[in-house]
Design an enzyme around this catalytic site. Structure first.
Site, PDB file in Angstrom:
ATOM      1  N   ILE A  50       0.761  -1.431   0.184  1.00  0.00           N
ATOM      2  CA  ILE A  50      -0.188  -0.108  -0.076  1.00  0.00           C
ATOM      3  C   ILE A  50       0.504   1.218  -0.052  1.00  0.00           C
ATOM      4  CG2 ILE A  50      -1.535   0.914   1.307  1.00  0.00           C
ATOM      5  CD1 ILE A  50      -2.677  -1.961   2.623  1.00  0.00           C
ATOM      6  N   SER A  66      -7.178  -0.653  10.003  1.00  0.00           N
ATOM      7  CA  SER A  66      -7.846  -2.101   9.704  1.00  0.00           C
ATOM      8  C   SER A  66      -9.494  -2.256  10.424  1.00  0.00           C
ATOM      9  CB  SER A  66      -6.945  -3.251  10.156  1.00  0.00           C
ATOM     10  OG  SER A  66      -7.925  -4.147   9.382  1.00  0.00           O
ATOM     11  N   THR A 100     -10.297  -4.634  10.983  1.00  0.00           N
ATOM     12  CA  THR A 100      -9.920  -6.194  11.373  1.00  0.00           C
ATOM     13  C   THR A 100     -10.763  -5.322  13.798  1.00  0.00           C
ATOM     14  OG1 THR A 100      -8.766  -8.003  12.941  1.00  0.00           O
ATOM     15  CG2 THR A 100      -7.658  -5.906  12.242  1.00  0.00           C
ATOM     16  N   TYR A 119      -2.024  -9.786  15.983  1.00  0.00           N
ATOM     17  CA  TYR A 119      -1.495  -8.772  15.027  1.00  0.00           C
ATOM     18  C   TYR A 119      -2.910  -7.744  14.902  1.00  0.00           C
ATOM     19  CZ  TYR A 119      -2.761  -6.355   9.672  1.00  0.00           C
ATOM     20  OH  TYR A 119      -2.488  -4.960   9.507  1.00  0.00           O
ATOM     21  N   LYS A 177      -3.285  -3.439  15.923  1.00  0.00           N
ATOM     22  CA  LYS A 177      -4.517  -2.626  15.110  1.00  0.00           C
ATOM     23  C   LYS A 177      -4.777  -1.643  16.585  1.00  0.00           C
ATOM     24  CE  LYS A 177      -2.266  -2.734  11.499  1.00  0.00           C
ATOM     25  NZ  LYS A 177      -1.336  -1.555  11.211  1.00  0.00           N
ATOM     26  N   PHE A 185     -10.208  -1.343   4.438  1.00  0.00           N
ATOM     27  CA  PHE A 185     -11.016  -2.663   4.730  1.00  0.00           C
ATOM     28  C   PHE A 185     -10.307  -4.150   3.644  1.00  0.00           C
ATOM     29  CE2 PHE A 185     -14.988  -2.560   6.890  1.00  0.00           C
ATOM     30  CZ  PHE A 185     -14.868  -0.989   6.989  1.00  0.00           C
ATOM     31  N   ARG A 220     -16.652  -9.810   2.056  1.00  0.00           N
ATOM     32  CA  ARG A 220     -16.161  -7.874   2.879  1.00  0.00           C
ATOM     33  C   ARG A 220     -15.545  -7.057   1.726  1.00  0.00           C
ATOM     34  NH1 ARG A 220     -15.223 -12.045   5.734  1.00  0.00           N
ATOM     35  NH2 ARG A 220     -13.829 -13.133   6.536  1.00  0.00           N
ATOM     36  N   ASP A 253     -12.185 -16.860  10.562  1.00  0.00           N
ATOM     37  CA  ASP A 253     -12.131 -15.777  10.066  1.00  0.00           C
ATOM     38  C   ASP A 253     -13.893 -15.096  10.312  1.00  0.00           C
ATOM     39  OD1 ASP A 253     -10.417 -15.277   7.557  1.00  0.00           O
ATOM     40  OD2 ASP A 253     -12.021 -16.737   6.631  1.00  0.00           O
TER      41      ASP A 253
HETATM   42  P1  NAD Z   1       3.815  -4.474   3.743  1.00  0.00           P
HETATM   43  O1  NAD Z   1       4.590  -5.782   4.268  1.00  0.00           O
HETATM   44  O2  NAD Z   1       3.517  -4.605   1.516  1.00  0.00           O
HETATM   45  O3  NAD Z   1       3.935  -3.326   3.742  1.00  0.00           O
HETATM   46  C1  NAD Z   1       5.054  -2.682   5.026  1.00  0.00           C
HETATM   47  C2  NAD Z   1       5.801  -2.717   4.627  1.00  0.00           C
HETATM   48  O4  NAD Z   1       7.118  -2.331   6.494  1.00  0.00           O
HETATM   49  C3  NAD Z   1       7.339  -3.588   4.503  1.00  0.00           C
HETATM   50  O5  NAD Z   1       7.744  -3.055   3.591  1.00  0.00           O
HETATM   51  C4  NAD Z   1       8.043  -3.467   5.424  1.00  0.00           C
HETATM   52  O6  NAD Z   1       9.465  -4.205   4.834  1.00  0.00           O
HETATM   53  C5  NAD Z   1       8.436  -2.239   6.610  1.00  0.00           C
HETATM   54  N1  NAD Z   1       8.238  -2.635   7.964  1.00  0.00           N
HETATM   55  C6  NAD Z   1       7.565  -3.426   8.483  1.00  0.00           C
HETATM   56  N2  NAD Z   1       8.046  -3.199   9.819  1.00  0.00           N
HETATM   57  C7  NAD Z   1       9.022  -2.334   9.404  1.00  0.00           C
HETATM   58  C8  NAD Z   1       9.564  -1.690  10.837  1.00  0.00           C
HETATM   59  N3  NAD Z   1      10.255  -1.842  11.600  1.00  0.00           N
HETATM   60  N4  NAD Z   1      10.705  -0.786   9.955  1.00  0.00           N
HETATM   61  C9  NAD Z   1      11.652  -0.244   8.702  1.00  0.00           C
HETATM   62  N5  NAD Z   1      10.368  -1.368   7.808  1.00  0.00           N
HETATM   63  C10 NAD Z   1       9.555  -2.464   8.463  1.00  0.00           C
HETATM   64  O7  NAD Z   1       1.652  -4.328   3.974  1.00  0.00           O
HETATM   65  P2  NAD Z   1       0.900  -3.975   3.010  1.00  0.00           P
HETATM   66  O8  NAD Z   1      -0.281  -4.707   2.771  1.00  0.00           O
HETATM   67  O9  NAD Z   1       1.585  -2.427   2.412  1.00  0.00           O
HETATM   68  O10 NAD Z   1      -0.019  -3.146   4.453  1.00  0.00           O
HETATM   69  C11 NAD Z   1       0.726  -1.588   5.161  1.00  0.00           C
HETATM   70  C12 NAD Z   1      -0.089  -1.084   6.520  1.00  0.00           C
HETATM   71  O11 NAD Z   1      -1.205  -1.881   6.353  1.00  0.00           O
HETATM   72  C13 NAD Z   1       0.704  -2.041   7.720  1.00  0.00           C
HETATM   73  O12 NAD Z   1       0.680  -1.349   8.545  1.00  0.00           O
HETATM   74  C14 NAD Z   1      -1.157  -2.968   7.508  1.00  0.00           C
HETATM   75  O13 NAD Z   1      -1.573  -3.482   8.980  1.00  0.00           O
HETATM   76  C15 NAD Z   1      -1.862  -2.126   7.448  1.00  0.00           C
HETATM   77  N6  NAD Z   1      -3.343  -2.994   5.966  1.00  0.00           N
HETATM   78  C16 NAD Z   1      -2.824  -3.499   5.514  1.00  0.00           C
HETATM   79  C17 NAD Z   1      -3.825  -4.856   5.421  1.00  0.00           C
HETATM   80  C18 NAD Z   1      -4.733  -5.243   4.029  1.00  0.00           C
HETATM   81  O14 NAD Z   1      -4.870  -6.001   3.563  1.00  0.00           O
HETATM   82  N7  NAD Z   1      -2.774  -5.040   3.208  1.00  0.00           N
HETATM   83  C19 NAD Z   1      -5.096  -4.333   5.461  1.00  0.00           C
HETATM   84  C20 NAD Z   1      -5.483  -3.404   6.711  1.00  0.00           C
HETATM   85  C21 NAD Z   1      -4.338  -2.585   7.043  1.00  0.00           C
HETATM   86  N1  UDP Z   2     -10.006 -16.209   1.639  1.00  0.00           N
HETATM   87  C1  UDP Z   2     -10.810 -18.164   0.936  1.00  0.00           C
HETATM   88  N2  UDP Z   2      -9.344 -18.449   0.432  1.00  0.00           N
HETATM   89  C2  UDP Z   2      -8.365 -18.259   0.123  1.00  0.00           C
HETATM   90  C3  UDP Z   2      -8.015 -17.329   0.797  1.00  0.00           C
HETATM   91  C4  UDP Z   2      -9.406 -16.034   1.075  1.00  0.00           C
HETATM   92  O1  UDP Z   2     -11.731 -17.936   0.523  1.00  0.00           O
HETATM   93  O2  UDP Z   2      -7.309 -18.806  -0.488  1.00  0.00           O
HETATM   94  C5  UDP Z   2     -11.726 -15.819   1.969  1.00  0.00           C
HETATM   95  C6  UDP Z   2     -12.004 -15.351   3.618  1.00  0.00           C
HETATM   96  O3  UDP Z   2     -12.309 -16.917   4.121  1.00  0.00           O
HETATM   97  C7  UDP Z   2     -11.967 -14.043   3.628  1.00  0.00           C
HETATM   98  C8  UDP Z   2     -12.095 -13.738   2.104  1.00  0.00           C
HETATM   99  O4  UDP Z   2     -10.779 -14.362   0.879  1.00  0.00           O
HETATM  100  O5  UDP Z   2     -13.729 -14.605   3.677  1.00  0.00           O
HETATM  101  C9  UDP Z   2     -11.358 -12.541   2.197  1.00  0.00           C
HETATM  102  O6  UDP Z   2      -9.675 -13.407   2.825  1.00  0.00           O
HETATM  103  P1  UDP Z   2      -8.002 -12.272   2.854  1.00  0.00           P
HETATM  104  O7  UDP Z   2      -7.430 -13.125   3.610  1.00  0.00           O
HETATM  105  O8  UDP Z   2      -8.586 -12.170   1.375  1.00  0.00           O
HETATM  106  O9  UDP Z   2      -8.383 -11.136   3.670  1.00  0.00           O
HETATM  107  P2  UDP Z   2      -9.157 -10.973   4.926  1.00  0.00           P
HETATM  108  O10 UDP Z   2     -10.826 -10.413   5.094  1.00  0.00           O
HETATM  109  O11 UDP Z   2      -9.295 -11.447   5.988  1.00  0.00           O
HETATM  110  O12 UDP Z   2      -8.354  -9.904   5.772  1.00  0.00           O
END
Ligand code: NAD
Ligand code: UDP
Length: 338
Positions: A12, A125, A127, A150, A154, A179, A232, A299
């Site tokens: 992201i 998140s 979550t 995790y 958050k 989301f 979702r 889940d």
């Molecule tokens: P990502 O793992 O691709 O990016 C996170 C980055 O942080 C990585 O490049 C990693 O190397 C770096 N990092 C982790 N710990 C570090 C540290 N101690 N020092 C320096 N760098 C560090 O993850 P993402 O999907 O891009 O997520 C970004 C943020 O969004 C995270 O906080 C994650 O929890 C949050 N988030 C992600 C999702 C999702 O589904 N991807 C959903 C909700 C929230």
């Molecule tokens: N899911 C699935 N098969 C997979 C991975 C995920 O059916 O191999 C479903 C999971 O149960 C959830 C939705 O896809 O209902 C999104 O899951 P994901 O892990 O991408 O994100 P989450 O909502 O758990 O953060």
């Protein structure tokens, strides 16, 4: 105005750096590359024509963070993405998750206070809502106890922001509750780089269609949803990235209504796993080989966002149609195999 983007080589973060640079902001990325690689900087440069400044460092090391702020005295705001994010791994390694995710945020906040940097946007998140009693979830929906370390990081990070904001009146802190971010930049220069076997639905799905995985497992078809599969709110990663730019602008222009705010960032639409598979097939013309298996532990059944507050206050709205998002996810998967 320089923006510090922690975790900026991640999924992201990298998309947000692109949107920031395209909106005229100068960026410095701080990342320890524990879940990304420096090649992402080339991808960002290919899209924007500008290679962002990059600092390889671990944000859990307070002294290193202090030095970073000292090297970049013109940082005006921070977007804090850096975190460990694998739910299952966090159950196995709770200490690593609490240490990494909490200490990183606290070090960044402490350095911001020392250097008089006022604005921070934090990656939270959905979550934090768990399985909400009423859908869609608004920002007033009560948070539920987290299902994993995790998720708990958050909730705890949000609490840290709330408590710091109470006493640091000059600081403006804003959490975005994402989301389900999916997709990739339409240029296919950057996207998600899952490590090993993906846990998330879309990378597993695209790797299955690409022949890297044999079959996608759909976790559960006995939920109380119209087709029985879980629901979702899937948000395009570029739409999500844009939300950070408007959040930063809100803080810098002093338009925030409180010095700690939080917003839902989703599309406002719930989609079931089976609906998503069908949308992918429509968008790409590819067939997804899947089977229904039992539910995945931990889940929730369904969640989607009420985005009224973000729409009104941030002037932001998700725009990319789901088929386009899925086509971009597939384009990125094909690029990874070139
Ligand atoms: P990502 O793992 O691709 O990016 C996170 C980055 O942080 C990585 O490049 C990693 O190397 C770096 N990092 C982790 N710990 C570090 C540290 N101690 N020092 C320096 N760098 C560090 O993850 P993402 O999907 O891009 O997520 C970004 C943020 O969004 C995270 O906080 C994650 O929890 C949050 N988030 C992600 C999702 C999702 O589904 N991807 C959903 C909700 C929230
Ligand atoms: N899911 C699935 N098969 C997979 C991975 C995920 O059916 O191999 C479903 C999971 O149960 C959830 C939705 O896809 O209902 C999104 O899951 P994901 O892990 O991408 O994100 P989450 O909502 O758990 O953060």
């Amino acid at each position: 105005m320089k923006i510090l983007v922690t975790g900026g080589t991640g999924y992201i973060g990298s998309h947000t750096v692109v949107e920031l640079q395209q909106s005229g902001y100068e960026v410095v990325i701080a990342d320890n590359l524990c879940n990304s690689n420096a090649g992402v900087l080339d991808g960002i440069a290919r899209i924007t024509g500008v290679r962002p400044a990059f600092e390889e460092l671990d944000l859990t090391e307070g002294e290193k963070v202090r030095e970073l702020f000292a090297r970049h005295r013109d940082i005006g705001a921070v977007i804090h993405f850096a975190a460990l994010k694998a739910v299952g791994e966090s159950v196995q390694k709770p200490l690593e998750y609490y240490r990494n995710n909490l200490n990183s945020l606290m070090n960044v906040l402490a350095s911001m206070r020392e250097c008089g940097v006022k604005h921070l946007v934090f990656s939270s998140s959905c979550t934090v809502y768990g399985q909400a009693d009423v859908l869609p979830v608004t920002e007033q929906t009560p948070r539920k106890p987290a299902e994993s370390p995790y998720g708990n990081t958050k909730t705890m990070c949000e609490d840290i922001l709330r408590d710091v904001a109470k006493v640091e009146q000059g600081m403006n802190l804003l959490a975005l509750r994402y989301f389900n971010p999916i997709g990739a930049h339409p240029s296919a220069c950057i996207g998600e780089l899952p490590n090993g076997v993906p846990n998330n639905l879309i990378p597993y799905l695209t790797q299955t269609v690409a022949g890297i995985r044999e079959q996608l497992s759909v976790f559960g078809d006995d939920y109380h949803t119209p087709d029985g599969s879980a629901i979702r709110d899937y948000i395009d990663v570029v739409d999500l990235a844009r939300a950070h730019v408007v959040a930063i602008r809100r803080l810098m222009e002093g338009k925030n209504k409180a010095n700690y705010e939080y917003f839902n960032i989703g599309t406002g639409n719930g989609l079931s796993v089976l609906e998503l598979i069908r949308a992918f097939e429509r968008a790409t013309g590819e067939k997804v080989n899947y089977k229904i298996v039992g539910r995945r532990a931990g889940d929730i059944e369904q969640v989607w966002a009420d985005t009224t507050l973000a729409n009104r206050e941030l002037g932001w709205k998700a725009e990319v149609p789901i088929e386009e998002t899925l086509a971009n996810a597939w384009k990125w998967q094909k690029h990874l195999m070139e």
